[in-house]
Structure formats: C-alpha cells, structure tokens
Design an enzyme around this catalytic site. Structure first.
Site, PDB file in Angstrom:
ATOM      1  N   CYS A 297      -2.747  -0.079   7.399  1.00 41.70           N
ATOM      2  CA  CYS A 297      -1.993   1.164   7.261  1.00 41.70           C
ATOM      3  C   CYS A 297      -2.193   2.078   8.465  1.00 41.70           C
ATOM      4  O   CYS A 297      -1.243   2.726   8.923  1.00 41.70           O
ATOM      5  CB  CYS A 297      -2.379   1.871   5.974  1.00 41.70           C
ATOM      6  SG  CYS A 297      -1.880   0.933   4.501  1.00 41.70           S
TER       7      CYS A 297
ATOM      8  N   GLU B 128       0.794   3.959   1.706  1.00 43.48           N
ATOM      9  CA  GLU B 128       1.187   4.434   3.036  1.00 43.48           C
ATOM     10  C   GLU B 128       2.348   3.624   3.606  1.00 43.48           C
ATOM     11  O   GLU B 128       3.296   4.189   4.149  1.00 43.48           O
ATOM     12  CB  GLU B 128       0.004   4.345   4.018  1.00 43.48           C
ATOM     13  CG  GLU B 128      -1.213   5.120   3.610  1.00 43.48           C
ATOM     14  CD  GLU B 128      -2.247   4.288   2.869  1.00 43.48           C
ATOM     15  OE1 GLU B 128      -3.443   4.497   3.119  1.00 43.48           O
ATOM     16  OE2 GLU B 128      -1.862   3.430   2.037  1.00 43.48           O
TER      17      GLU B 128
ATOM     18  N   HIS C 174       0.851  -1.188   0.000  1.00 39.97           N
ATOM     19  CA  HIS C 174       0.000   0.000   0.000  1.00 39.97           C
ATOM     20  C   HIS C 174       0.889   1.241   0.000  1.00 39.97           C
ATOM     21  O   HIS C 174       1.984   1.234   0.567  1.00 39.97           O
ATOM     22  CB  HIS C 174      -0.889   0.021   1.241  1.00 39.97           C
ATOM     23  CG  HIS C 174      -1.969  -1.004   1.235  1.00 39.97           C
ATOM     24  ND1 HIS C 174      -3.141  -0.837   1.918  1.00 39.97           N
ATOM     25  CD2 HIS C 174      -2.060  -2.223   0.642  1.00 39.97           C
ATOM     26  CE1 HIS C 174      -3.915  -1.894   1.749  1.00 39.97           C
ATOM     27  NE2 HIS C 174      -3.273  -2.756   0.979  1.00 39.97           N
TER      28      HIS C 174
ATOM     29  N   CYS D 229      -6.498   1.963   5.451  1.00 40.15           N
ATOM     30  CA  CYS D 229      -7.139   0.730   5.902  1.00 40.15           C
ATOM     31  C   CYS D 229      -6.615   0.392   7.311  1.00 40.15           C
ATOM     32  O   CYS D 229      -5.695   1.052   7.808  1.00 40.15           O
ATOM     33  CB  CYS D 229      -6.823  -0.396   4.929  1.00 40.15           C
ATOM     34  SG  CYS D 229      -5.091  -0.952   4.985  1.00 40.15           S
TER      35      CYS D 229
END
Length: 157
Positions: free
Chosen positions: A87, A56, A54, A84
């Site tokens: 993260c 992040e 991801h 999410c």
C-alpha cells in the site's frame, strides 16, 4: 491534531467498524481532496478472496477512476492503520501528497514503523502524519483480534 484531520479519520474509523462487522481486519481509508471525500473503502481481503483488497488500494483505485487519472497529487489519504509495503508503494506511485495515519503497525508498517519508504530515493515522498485518533484505532484493532482469538479457542478440537 487538527479538527479537519480528526473529522476525516473518524470517517475512516467508521469504515473500519464496517469491515470488522463483516469479519475483515478493521482498516478504513478515505481519500480527500480539499474538503471533499473523493473515495473511501475498508479491507475486503476475506470477502473478495484477494490478497490485494486492502482498504488503501481500493480507495486509491476508486479515486483514480473518479478523478480520471492516476496522479493523486492534490489528495490526502486518511487510514486507520499504517500502510503495508504494498500500500505504501501505491501511495508513492499515485503521488498522494499527504498520508494521515491513526495507528502504527510494528509488524508490517512501511511508512515509519517496520520500514520507511520515504527513506529511499524514490520519485515521491508523501508527507506522513501519525497519531490522529490513535487510541481509538488501536482499541478497534485489539478488540477485533481478541474476539477472533476467543472464537478460535472456543471451537471444539
């Protein structure tokens, strides 16, 4: 929305555009300390064949490496889509002081939409700001998923 937040979010949106061009869900993230970009990333799950790739997490990892430690307590994170749970957990664990989010994520957002990790008695609670360049980020995501559906529906069965 202040000018500084908008400037860094526009960079995150540009990174999200790069992700979309590569077939990734358009999410961009920028880690900032003061007025300096420390790291930046976009989603790479499809490219890397990795569920944890991801934007992040990639940006947090790069910031830790650049700054030489895991505590990012002087840093802010600008991200085009609400993080999410995975993260958001990394944000808490890295002690990021402030998270600026463009668009909420009703299906997976973990800093206020679906759940809010800041409500739990964890050892850190980042300041959270929503809505910086929200319309642009939402449109970016909607356009991406519309194109994806159109491609899927145009395939011969």
């Amino acid at each position: 929305m202040n000018e500084r937040d908008e400037r860094f979010m526009r960079r995150a949106l540009a990174l999200a555009d790069e992700a979309a061009a590569l077939g990734e869900v358009p999410v961009g993230a920028v880690v900032v300390m003061g007025d300096e970009i420390i790291s930046e990333a976009y989603n790479r799950r499809e490219l890397d064949k990795n569920a944890t790739a991801h934007a992040e997490l990639i940006a947090i990892d790069a910031a830790c490496k650049k700054l030489g430690g895991w505590r990012l307590h002087k840093c802010e994170l600008y991200v085009t889509l609400e993080p999410c749970p995975m993260c958001a957990g990394a944000i808490v664990n890295s002690r990021i002081k402030r998270v600026v989010i463009a668009a909420k994520d009703a299906k997976a957002g973990a800093l206020g939409s679906l759940i809010n990790l800041n409500f739990y008695p964890l050892n850190h609670h980042p300041e959270t700001v929503f809505g910086v360049c929200e319309k642009e980020a939402a449109l970016q995501l909607q356009s991406f998923f519309k194109r994806l559906r159109e491609r899927k529906n145009s395939r011969p069965r």
